[in-house]
Scaffold this motif. Sequence first.
Motif, PDB file in Angstrom:
ATOM      1  N   PHE A 247       0.808  -1.217   0.000  1.00 17.57           N
ATOM      2  CA  PHE A 247       0.000   0.000   0.000  1.00 17.57           C
ATOM      3  C   PHE A 247       0.843   1.270   0.000  1.00 17.57           C
ATOM      4  N   THR A 248       2.157   1.151   0.243  1.00 18.15           N
ATOM      5  CA  THR A 248       2.997   2.351   0.246  1.00 18.15           C
ATOM      6  C   THR A 248       3.145   2.954  -1.143  1.00 18.15           C
ATOM      7  N   VAL A 249       2.848   2.168  -2.191  1.00 18.93           N
ATOM      8  CA  VAL A 249       2.977   2.702  -3.554  1.00 18.93           C
ATOM      9  C   VAL A 249       1.684   3.372  -4.016  1.00 18.93           C
ATOM     10  N   VAL A 250       0.612   3.233  -3.248  1.00 23.01           N
ATOM     11  CA  VAL A 250      -0.678   3.802  -3.653  1.00 23.01           C
ATOM     12  C   VAL A 250      -0.595   5.310  -3.880  1.00 23.01           C
ATOM     13  N   PRO A 251       0.028   6.094  -2.968  1.00 17.20           N
ATOM     14  CA  PRO A 251       0.101   7.547  -3.208  1.00 17.20           C
ATOM     15  C   PRO A 251       0.799   7.901  -4.515  1.00 17.20           C
ATOM     16  N   VAL A 252       1.837   7.152  -4.879  1.00 15.83           N
ATOM     17  CA  VAL A 252       2.550   7.429  -6.131  1.00 15.83           C
ATOM     18  C   VAL A 252       1.621   7.233  -7.322  1.00 15.83           C
ATOM     19  N   LEU A 253       0.865   6.133  -7.308  1.00 10.50           N
ATOM     20  CA  LEU A 253      -0.038   5.841  -8.416  1.00 10.50           C
ATOM     21  C   LEU A 253      -1.235   6.786  -8.446  1.00 10.50           C
ATOM     22  N   VAL A 254      -1.769   7.114  -7.272  1.00 11.96           N
ATOM     23  CA  VAL A 254      -2.938   7.990  -7.204  1.00 11.96           C
ATOM     24  C   VAL A 254      -2.614   9.381  -7.732  1.00 11.96           C
ATOM     25  N   THR A 255      -1.421   9.871  -7.453  1.00 17.89           N
ATOM     26  CA  THR A 255      -1.050  11.237  -7.852  1.00 17.89           C
ATOM     27  C   THR A 255      -0.351  11.299  -9.210  1.00 17.89           C
ATOM     28  N   ILE A 392      13.490  19.333   1.597  1.00 17.27           N
ATOM     29  CA  ILE A 392      12.051  19.636   1.622  1.00 17.27           C
ATOM     30  C   ILE A 392      11.191  18.419   1.310  1.00 17.27           C
ATOM     31  N   TRP A 393      11.812  17.315   0.852  1.00 20.86           N
ATOM     32  CA  TRP A 393      11.053  16.140   0.423  1.00 20.86           C
ATOM     33  C   TRP A 393      10.060  15.675   1.483  1.00 20.86           C
ATOM     34  N   ASP A 394      10.520  15.525   2.722  1.00 22.06           N
ATOM     35  CA  ASP A 394       9.647  14.993   3.774  1.00 22.06           C
ATOM     36  C   ASP A 394       8.413  15.867   3.979  1.00 22.06           C
ATOM     37  N   ALA A 395       8.628  17.178   4.008  1.00 21.96           N
ATOM     38  CA  ALA A 395       7.500  18.091   4.240  1.00 21.96           C
ATOM     39  C   ALA A 395       6.460  17.980   3.138  1.00 21.96           C
ATOM     40  N   PHE A 396       6.921  17.927   1.900  1.00 19.91           N
ATOM     41  CA  PHE A 396       5.970  17.919   0.798  1.00 19.91           C
ATOM     42  C   PHE A 396       5.421  16.533   0.484  1.00 19.91           C
ATOM     43  N   GLN A 397       5.985  15.485   1.079  1.00 16.48           N
ATOM     44  CA  GLN A 397       5.332  14.187   0.991  1.00 16.48           C
ATOM     45  C   GLN A 397       4.032  14.226   1.777  1.00 16.48           C
ATOM     46  N   PHE A 398       3.997  15.025   2.845  1.00 18.80           N
ATOM     47  CA  PHE A 398       2.758  15.189   3.617  1.00 18.80           C
ATOM     48  C   PHE A 398       1.801  16.150   2.903  1.00 18.80           C
ATOM     49  N   THR A 399       2.255  17.375   2.641  1.00 16.58           N
ATOM     50  CA  THR A 399       1.363  18.399   2.098  1.00 16.58           C
ATOM     51  C   THR A 399       1.014  18.161   0.636  1.00 16.58           C
ATOM     52  N   VAL A 445      -2.032   6.115   4.256  1.00 13.50           N
ATOM     53  CA  VAL A 445      -0.835   5.285   4.086  1.00 13.50           C
ATOM     54  C   VAL A 445       0.404   6.156   3.923  1.00 13.50           C
ATOM     55  N   ALA A 446       0.277   7.225   3.109  1.00 13.84           N
ATOM     56  CA  ALA A 446       1.429   8.112   2.879  1.00 13.84           C
ATOM     57  C   ALA A 446       1.886   8.766   4.176  1.00 13.84           C
ATOM     58  N   ILE A 447       0.942   9.306   4.926  1.00 11.79           N
ATOM     59  CA  ILE A 447       1.290   9.988   6.171  1.00 11.79           C
ATOM     60  C   ILE A 447       1.859   9.009   7.189  1.00 11.79           C
ATOM     61  N   TYR A 448       1.241   7.837   7.297  1.00 17.21           N
ATOM     62  CA  TYR A 448       1.730   6.840   8.245  1.00 17.21           C
ATOM     63  C   TYR A 448       3.136   6.370   7.882  1.00 17.21           C
ATOM     64  N   SER A 449       3.347   6.025   6.600  1.00 12.17           N
ATOM     65  CA  SER A 449       4.649   5.500   6.195  1.00 12.17           C
ATOM     66  C   SER A 449       5.748   6.543   6.336  1.00 12.17           C
ATOM     67  N   ASP A 450       5.437   7.807   5.971  1.00 14.99           N
ATOM     68  CA  ASP A 450       6.440   8.870   6.094  1.00 14.99           C
ATOM     69  C   ASP A 450       6.745   9.175   7.557  1.00 14.99           C
ATOM     70  N   ALA A 451       5.692   9.206   8.394  1.00 15.07           N
ATOM     71  CA  ALA A 451       5.900   9.467   9.814  1.00 15.07           C
ATOM     72  C   ALA A 451       6.692   8.337  10.468  1.00 15.07           C
ATOM     73  N   TYR A 452       6.367   7.110  10.109  1.00 14.15           N
ATOM     74  CA  TYR A 452       7.072   5.956  10.672  1.00 14.15           C
ATOM     75  C   TYR A 452       8.546   5.970  10.278  1.00 14.15           C
ATOM     76  N   ALA A 453       8.802   6.271   8.986  1.00 15.71           N
ATOM     77  CA  ALA A 453      10.193   6.326   8.518  1.00 15.71           C
ATOM     78  C   ALA A 453      10.967   7.441   9.212  1.00 15.71           C
ATOM     79  N   LEU A 454      10.297   8.589   9.418  1.00 18.58           N
ATOM     80  CA  LEU A 454      10.952   9.729  10.067  1.00 18.58           C
ATOM     81  C   LEU A 454      11.264   9.422  11.526  1.00 18.58           C
ATOM     82  N   ILE A 455      10.300   8.812  12.222  1.00 19.67           N
ATOM     83  CA  ILE A 455      10.508   8.453  13.628  1.00 19.67           C
ATOM     84  C   ILE A 455      11.619   7.412  13.764  1.00 19.67           C
TER      85      ILE A 455
END
Length: 463
Positions: A247-255, A392-399, A445-455
């Motif tokens: 499911f981590t690839v879903v944001p890439v495909l959706v956008t 800036i990548w991390d910030a804009f993965q969220f926004t 999924v995007a927010i969870y995966s990015d937050a988990y990776a950052l933590i």
Amino acid sequence: MTIGNNTAPKKERKSSKKGKQVDENAPLLPKTHDEDGGFDEFNGASFTGAVFNLSTTIVGAGIMALPATMKVLGLVLGVAMIIFMAFLTEASIELLLRFSRVSKSSSYGGLMGDAFGKVGKNLLQIAVMINNIGVLIVYMIIIGDVLSGTTADGIHHPGVLEGWFGVHLWNGRTAVLLVATLGIFSPLACLKRLDSLSYTSALSVALAVVFIVITMGITIVKLINGSIMMPRLLPDVTNLASFWNIFTVVPVLVTAYICHYNVHSIDNELEDSTQIKPVVRTSLALCSSVYVMTSVFGFLLFGDSTMDDVLANFNTDLGIPYSSFFNDVIRVSYAAHLMLVFPIVFHPLRLNLDGLLFPSSRPLNQDNFRFASLTIALISVIFLGANFIPSIWDAFQFTGATAAVCIGFIFPASLTLRDRHYIATSKDKMLCVFMIVLAVLSNGVAIYSDAYALIKKNSSPTA
């Protein structure tokens, strides 16, 4: 404004074909040219130019993340998902156009205003601004990385210019981006009509094709000499963690196909608005072909070593003659591609900011001072962001991901479910519920995966 005898009938025909009223406060472009005194000699955008402009809106930096989706999904499921998302995007754009005709809205913002009032219009404007500012800063960062190099985790990755000429002040990151901004971004951003960018858009698409052709050629050579193994066809699911990883690839495909903020602008410039649906379908077919070939050949070439940004794989020995030369051609062509995509994404950004700040003013393309001021201010912000916030990548993965799915799926679905003019069918509403669920899931999924990776990254030194 004086209209000659030969001009008036043409403008009348154009107005009747479109059957739209121009909303003076609509942010997402343009007044149609029959009411805009600045374009008396404009005869309407061509079908080909419209296709190239919409295709350039779609194919941006995200193309380089698609081969990594094949690594997770496998070739069969990955290609199927790319094609499925193209059909879903066409459906969402068709809904926008259908409701625009009924509500006589000439912009996405006007359509949101018709359905949800000022709040809806402002939400759309803010979403486009968040998405496009983030995208353009990322474009500049990538161009700087490709041409001038970058340093990550104490390791320096030399850029193309550094490899050719060595380290100098003139080919440093700031100098290169300044030259690109003054020499390329600014002149192209000052063009007031999207149709004026049709030739640069065609060149941009051609540069994307150059990447595909070279990658395809290298892959075929390595297939012939037997140095490429059979790729994974389906996801490798061995435990719960690997299942959720899908499911981590879903944001890439959706956008991947987000272009909705430019559809009305392109439609407004067409001589015959009935062409917009063929334009959308042709663009999506072209971009789907580019996406499928990039994904398949990129994954075939690098296999399980495919990185999140496949461009990073072209910084090593490819195992063929003239490897360094092909690496440079690919990286330079991609950087040039992003430079030409920049003004297409910048165009709706400026219009939406103008809509937020000056909702009651005359059309932006009739006020040169306001046009120039907004252009300079936005380009300055993007330039400073790319130079002083390189991570800036991390910030804009969220926004960015959140704003993009709102523009592409949540807002069109909400318009349909609102159904202010009672034209939506039960099938339309079922499809829109699916779109919203998919968009919310991809965001989560995007927010969870990015937050988990950052933590995990921040906690690893003390582990």
